[in-house]
Design a protein around this motif. Structure first.
Motif, PDB file in Angstrom:
ATOM      1  N   ASP A 279      -8.382  -4.011  -3.496  1.00  0.00           N
ATOM      2  CA  ASP A 279      -7.424  -5.107  -3.314  1.00  0.00           C
ATOM      3  C   ASP A 279      -5.999  -4.579  -3.243  1.00  0.00           C
ATOM      4  OD1 ASP A 279      -9.427  -6.951  -3.267  1.00  0.00           O
ATOM      5  OD2 ASP A 279      -9.027  -7.793  -5.260  1.00  0.00           O
ATOM      6  N   ARG A 280      -5.682  -3.621  -4.099  1.00  0.00           N
ATOM      7  CA  ARG A 280      -4.329  -3.056  -4.100  1.00  0.00           C
ATOM      8  C   ARG A 280      -4.050  -2.323  -2.795  1.00  0.00           C
ATOM      9  NH1 ARG A 280      -2.480   1.802  -5.168  1.00  0.00           N
ATOM     10  NH2 ARG A 280      -4.436   2.512  -6.083  1.00  0.00           N
ATOM     11  N   LEU A 281      -5.026  -1.521  -2.326  1.00  0.00           N
ATOM     12  CA  LEU A 281      -4.840  -0.790  -1.077  1.00  0.00           C
ATOM     13  C   LEU A 281      -4.631  -1.733   0.094  1.00  0.00           C
ATOM     14  CD1 LEU A 281      -7.549   2.006  -1.467  1.00  0.00           C
ATOM     15  CD2 LEU A 281      -5.072   2.299  -1.563  1.00  0.00           C
ATOM     16  N   LEU A 282      -5.357  -2.848   0.103  1.00  0.00           N
ATOM     17  CA  LEU A 282      -5.224  -3.809   1.193  1.00  0.00           C
ATOM     18  C   LEU A 282      -3.912  -4.589   1.112  1.00  0.00           C
ATOM     19  CD1 LEU A 282      -8.868  -5.225   1.317  1.00  0.00           C
ATOM     20  CD2 LEU A 282      -7.772  -3.799   3.043  1.00  0.00           C
ATOM     21  N   LYS A 283      -3.591  -5.090  -0.065  1.00  0.00           N
ATOM     22  CA  LYS A 283      -2.417  -5.943  -0.214  1.00  0.00           C
ATOM     23  C   LYS A 283      -1.105  -5.173  -0.055  1.00  0.00           C
ATOM     24  CE  LYS A 283      -4.651  -9.341  -3.230  1.00  0.00           C
ATOM     25  NZ  LYS A 283      -4.711  -9.905  -4.599  1.00  0.00           N
ATOM     26  N   GLU A 284      -1.104  -3.915  -0.448  1.00  0.00           N
ATOM     27  CA  GLU A 284       0.137  -3.141  -0.409  1.00  0.00           C
ATOM     28  C   GLU A 284       0.312  -2.367   0.889  1.00  0.00           C
ATOM     29  OE1 GLU A 284       0.242  -0.662  -3.839  1.00  0.00           O
ATOM     30  OE2 GLU A 284       0.291  -2.346  -5.253  1.00  0.00           O
TER      31      GLU A 284
ATOM     32  N   GLN B 215     -10.116  -0.405  10.170  1.00  0.00           N
ATOM     33  CA  GLN B 215      -9.751  -0.819   8.818  1.00  0.00           C
ATOM     34  C   GLN B 215     -10.309   0.162   7.797  1.00  0.00           C
ATOM     35  OE1 GLN B 215      -7.560  -2.474   7.530  1.00  0.00           O
ATOM     36  NE2 GLN B 215      -8.195  -4.307   6.447  1.00  0.00           N
ATOM     37  N   SER B 216     -11.509   0.689   8.051  1.00  0.00           N
ATOM     38  CA  SER B 216     -12.079   1.683   7.144  1.00  0.00           C
ATOM     39  C   SER B 216     -11.224   2.948   7.137  1.00  0.00           C
ATOM     40  CB  SER B 216     -13.514   2.023   7.571  1.00  0.00           C
ATOM     41  OG  SER B 216     -14.343   0.879   7.487  1.00  0.00           O
ATOM     42  N   VAL B 217     -10.750   3.342   8.311  1.00  0.00           N
ATOM     43  CA  VAL B 217      -9.859   4.496   8.405  1.00  0.00           C
ATOM     44  C   VAL B 217      -8.587   4.242   7.600  1.00  0.00           C
ATOM     45  CG1 VAL B 217      -8.427   5.879   9.962  1.00  0.00           C
ATOM     46  CG2 VAL B 217     -10.763   5.272  10.626  1.00  0.00           C
ATOM     47  N   THR B 218      -8.037   3.033   7.749  1.00  0.00           N
ATOM     48  CA  THR B 218      -6.812   2.674   7.040  1.00  0.00           C
ATOM     49  C   THR B 218      -6.992   2.771   5.534  1.00  0.00           C
ATOM     50  OG1 THR B 218      -6.052   1.200   8.801  1.00  0.00           O
ATOM     51  CG2 THR B 218      -5.171   0.791   6.601  1.00  0.00           C
ATOM     52  N   ILE B 219      -8.094   2.210   5.016  1.00  0.00           N
ATOM     53  CA  ILE B 219      -8.336   2.249   3.574  1.00  0.00           C
ATOM     54  C   ILE B 219      -8.556   3.687   3.115  1.00  0.00           C
ATOM     55  CG2 ILE B 219      -9.895   1.530   1.722  1.00  0.00           C
ATOM     56  CD1 ILE B 219     -10.420  -1.019   3.352  1.00  0.00           C
TER      57      ILE B 219
ATOM     58  N   LEU C   4      -7.363   6.396   4.439  1.00  0.00           N
ATOM     59  CA  LEU C   4      -6.074   7.082   4.432  1.00  0.00           C
ATOM     60  C   LEU C   4      -5.248   6.706   3.203  1.00  0.00           C
ATOM     61  CD1 LEU C   4      -5.119   6.678   8.208  1.00  0.00           C
ATOM     62  CD2 LEU C   4      -5.692   8.823   7.043  1.00  0.00           C
ATOM     63  N   ARG C   5      -5.187   5.417   2.924  1.00  0.00           N
ATOM     64  CA  ARG C   5      -4.365   4.955   1.805  1.00  0.00           C
ATOM     65  C   ARG C   5      -4.895   5.479   0.474  1.00  0.00           C
ATOM     66  NH1 ARG C   5      -2.240   0.142   0.339  1.00  0.00           N
ATOM     67  NH2 ARG C   5      -0.352   1.382   0.128  1.00  0.00           N
ATOM     68  N   ALA C   6      -6.226   5.622   0.375  1.00  0.00           N
ATOM     69  CA  ALA C   6      -6.824   6.147  -0.848  1.00  0.00           C
ATOM     70  C   ALA C   6      -6.423   7.600  -1.094  1.00  0.00           C
ATOM     71  CB  ALA C   6      -8.343   6.041  -0.779  1.00  0.00           C
ATOM     72  N   ARG C   7      -5.950   8.268  -0.039  1.00  0.00           N
ATOM     73  CA  ARG C   7      -5.529   9.661  -0.144  1.00  0.00           C
ATOM     74  C   ARG C   7      -4.014   9.818  -0.135  1.00  0.00           C
ATOM     75  NH1 ARG C   7     -10.333   9.003   1.879  1.00  0.00           N
ATOM     76  NH2 ARG C   7     -11.936  10.614   1.650  1.00  0.00           N
ATOM     77  N   GLY C   8      -3.304   8.706  -0.299  1.00  0.00           N
ATOM     78  CA  GLY C   8      -1.846   8.770  -0.374  1.00  0.00           C
ATOM     79  C   GLY C   8      -1.155   8.792   0.966  1.00  0.00           C
ATOM     80  N   LEU C   9      -1.920   8.616   2.065  1.00  0.00           N
ATOM     81  CA  LEU C   9      -1.356   8.599   3.404  1.00  0.00           C
ATOM     82  C   LEU C   9      -1.087   7.167   3.844  1.00  0.00           C
ATOM     83  CD1 LEU C   9      -3.925  11.157   4.746  1.00  0.00           C
ATOM     84  CD2 LEU C   9      -1.466  11.589   4.737  1.00  0.00           C
ATOM     85  N   GLU C  10      -0.143   6.985   4.756  1.00  0.00           N
ATOM     86  CA  GLU C  10       0.142   5.653   5.288  1.00  0.00           C
ATOM     87  C   GLU C  10       0.011   5.669   6.814  1.00  0.00           C
ATOM     88  OE1 GLU C  10       0.442   2.866   3.899  1.00  0.00           O
ATOM     89  OE2 GLU C  10       0.809   3.370   1.802  1.00  0.00           O
ATOM     90  N   PRO C  11      -0.766   4.734   7.371  1.00  0.00           N
ATOM     91  CA  PRO C  11      -0.917   4.661   8.824  1.00  0.00           C
ATOM     92  C   PRO C  11      -0.044   3.569   9.439  1.00  0.00           C
ATOM     93  CG  PRO C  11      -2.677   3.437   7.782  1.00  0.00           C
ATOM     94  CD  PRO C  11      -1.772   3.917   6.671  1.00  0.00           C
TER      95      PRO C  11
ATOM     96  N   GLY D  61       0.675   9.866   8.055  1.00  0.00           N
ATOM     97  CA  GLY D  61       1.260  10.979   7.324  1.00  0.00           C
ATOM     98  C   GLY D  61       1.631  10.520   5.922  1.00  0.00           C
ATOM     99  N   TYR D  62       2.306  11.391   5.195  1.00  0.00           N
ATOM    100  CA  TYR D  62       2.797  11.026   3.868  1.00  0.00           C
ATOM    101  C   TYR D  62       4.140  10.324   4.040  1.00  0.00           C
ATOM    102  CZ  TYR D  62      -0.888  14.125   2.291  1.00  0.00           C
ATOM    103  OH  TYR D  62      -2.110  14.707   2.088  1.00  0.00           O
ATOM    104  N   PRO D  63       4.263   9.095   3.548  1.00  0.00           N
ATOM    105  CA  PRO D  63       5.469   8.316   3.814  1.00  0.00           C
ATOM    106  C   PRO D  63       6.702   8.874   3.121  1.00  0.00           C
ATOM    107  CG  PRO D  63       4.120   7.204   2.173  1.00  0.00           C
ATOM    108  CD  PRO D  63       3.304   8.375   2.679  1.00  0.00           C
TER     109      PRO D  63
END
Length: 209
Positions: free
Chosen positions: A14-19, A135-139, A141-148, A181-183
């Motif tokens: 939920d946090r990864l999606l909402k943020e 969307q799976s790619v997005t999640i 990436l975010r789980a690894r500290g990356l932002e798409p 990349g890393y934001p």
């Protein structure tokens, strides 16, 4: 798996999606190789980006192999498209200086259902970025500290992309791009304008429960 474990997973997802947001400002830190898509980095990424920027400045018409928007957008989608347009930046780099970009393609004979499987970001105009694969790619990436950042402008440079990525089959359409990349959180904090998001009640109706 215990209820506690599920609660922790739910909270994390939920946090990864909402943020999630489109960073548009990146650090030069290198990124480990991601999934098997058309992943471009280094000199290949730089060459494609430079040619795209030059094409944009030259005003030479480039066209995607599909129409992303209908001739006339419904009013509610047009309003959201306008809001997203306010986030436009000068194209000093087509990929916002992100060190890595992904190019998503799909077979040209496939129709709407298959585009939903890909997770094409048209859903952004209705709510948040949605879909399956992307969307799976997005999640992930975010789980690894990356932002798409999902990029809708990339398909219009289909010819440029194919010149550099000769393995893309003629039967496939360049559907979408994604910078990652890393934001650079300091620049994001200083410059980024978060667009208004629809509330849950605006996109969800519940019947029978």
């Amino acid at each position: 798996m215990s209820c506690t474990d599920y609660a922790e997973l739910t909270a994390t997802v939920d946090r990864l999606l909402k943020e999630r947001y489109s960073a548009r400002y990146y650090l030069p830190d290198p990124v480990d190789k991601p999934w098997k898509v058309y992943c471009i980095a280094g000199s290949v990424r730089d060459a494609i980006s430079a040619e795209m920027v030059a094409a944009d400045k030259s005003k030479v018409p480039y066209k995607a192999r599909y129409d992303y928007f209908p001739p006339v957008l419904p009013a509610e989608h047009a309003a959201r498209k306008f809001d997203f347009g306010q986030l436009s930046l000068a194209r000093w780099d087509e990929f916002f200086d992100a060190p890595v970009a992904l190019i998503f393609t799909i077979h040209g004979e496939l129709v709407q259902g298959s585009w939903m499987d890909l997770g094409h970001p048209m859903a952004r105009m209705a709510s948040a970025q949605a879909g399956y694969f992307m969307q799976s790619v997005t999640i992930g990436l975010r789980a690894r500290g990356l932002e798409p950042v999902t990029q809708l402008s990339i398909p219009q440079y289909d010819d440029i992309i194919r010149k550099h990525l000769k393995t893309i089959p003629d039967t496939h359409i360049v559907a979408c791009g994604m910078a990652l990349g890393y934001p650079d959180l300091e620049k994001v904090k200083e410059n980024y304008v978060f667009p208004k998001k629809l509330q849950l009640g605006e996109v969800l109706e519940v019947h029978g429960m």
